[in-house]
Design an enzyme around this catalytic site. Structure first.
Site, mmCIF file in Angstrom:
data_model
loop_
_atom_site.group_PDB
_atom_site.id
_atom_site.type_symbol
_atom_site.label_atom_id
_atom_site.label_comp_id
_atom_site.label_asym_id
_atom_site.label_seq_id
_atom_site.Cartn_x
_atom_site.Cartn_y
_atom_site.Cartn_z
ATOM 1 N N ASN A 9 46.945 56.267 12.044
ATOM 2 C CA ASN A 9 48.211 56.284 12.772
ATOM 3 C C ASN A 9 49.174 55.333 12.047
ATOM 4 O OD1 ASN A 9 50.310 56.090 14.568
ATOM 5 N ND2 ASN A 9 49.140 55.056 16.181
ATOM 6 N N LYS A 11 52.245 54.802 12.532
ATOM 7 C CA LYS A 11 53.275 54.219 13.397
ATOM 8 C C LYS A 11 54.639 54.294 12.688
ATOM 9 C CE LYS A 11 49.679 51.562 15.588
ATOM 10 N NZ LYS A 11 49.270 50.374 16.347
ATOM 11 N N SER A 212 42.155 47.428 15.580
ATOM 12 C CA SER A 212 41.795 46.502 14.506
ATOM 13 C C SER A 212 40.537 46.908 13.731
ATOM 14 C CB SER A 212 41.667 45.073 15.049
ATOM 15 O OG SER A 212 42.909 44.634 15.589
#
Ligand code: PGA
Length: 249
Positions: A9, A11, A212
């Site tokens: 992802n 973002k 994470s």
């Protein structure tokens, strides 16, 4: 079908040149044949990303879509727009959409339904925040998110859903759920899906962990028997590290 999956992802990162460069480097990495590799660049780069991954095993997903088919929704992108650039997978329910853009369980449920009706694959994100984890309500929070987001779907739709457990307290913080915490929640999710649908269906879905995940911790997290891979944020912006994560099963 239950697959090993690593999804990146991106973002709101990577302009056009950076997108080209990242995909170029990623295509040069060795990616395992039995792992589905997905990247989710920004809307503006979906089209070129989809062209760029041709001939590789990488597929492209969008990070969001609107629930309506078209209309006066300034700044939004529809399912047909995604499909028109060859994108057939979309991330929905990400915690940043929930917390920063006011997406409720109900809105996310509408988005999921719209995506599924239109033949998309949905990467459905859910997970508790820190206060919910600390108060011990994480299982009930996750169950409600699943109920509102997914459980109105018919059995036949589940093959188009990739589940992504993302504890909010572990996203972008450098703090991961321990492998035991991840496995515990993934087992709970599979059990909850089995109760709503059936065991065979629950066994057939992929459940990713996100929060994470890095090259140095992916292996121990993916070792959980109900952990089928990861949804990767920050570490997906480095092609070599992302490929290392894909090689961590
Ligand atoms: P992170 O993000 O890997 O940077 O924690 C994960 C996500 O938000 O999907």
């Amino acid at each position: 079908m239950r697959n090993k999956i690593v999804a990146g992802n991106w973002k709101m990162n990577m302009d056009t040149q950076e997108t080209d460069a990242l995909i170029g480097t990623l295509k040069g990495q060795s990616l395992p044949a039995d792992v589905t590799v997905i990247i989710a660049p920004s809307f503006t780069n979906l089209d070129r990303a989809n062209q760029a991954v041709k001939g590789s095993k990488i597929t492209v997903a969008a990070q969001n879509m609107h629930q309506a088919s078209h209309g006066a929704f300034t700044g939004e992108v529809s399912v047909d727009m995604l499909k028109s650039v060859g994108v057939d997978t979309v991330i929905l329910g990400h915690s940043e959409r929930r917390s920063d853009f006011g997406e409720t369980d109900n809105i996310i449920g509408l988005k999921v339904a719209a995506a599924i009706v239109n033949g998309m694959t949905v990467i459905f994100c859910f997970g508790e925040d820190l206060s919910q984890r600390e108060s011990g309500s994480h299982f009930s929070v996750v169950k409600k998110q699943l109920e509102k987001g997914i459980f109105d779907l018919p059995n036949s739709a589940l093959s188009k859903v990739i589940f992504a457990y993302e504890p909010v307290w572990a996203i972008g913080t450098g703090e991961t759920a321990s492998p035991e915490q991840a496995q515990e929640m993934h087992a709970f999710v599979r059990k909850t899906i089995a109760e709503r649908y059936d065991n065979a269906l629950a066994d057939s879905v992929s459940i990713l962990y996100g929060g994470s995940v890095k090259p140095n911790n992916a292996n121990e997290i993916f070792a959980g028997k109900d952990v089928d891979g990861g949804l990767i944020g920050g570490a997906a912006l480095d092609a070599v590290g992302f490929a290392a994560i894909a090689n961590s099963f």
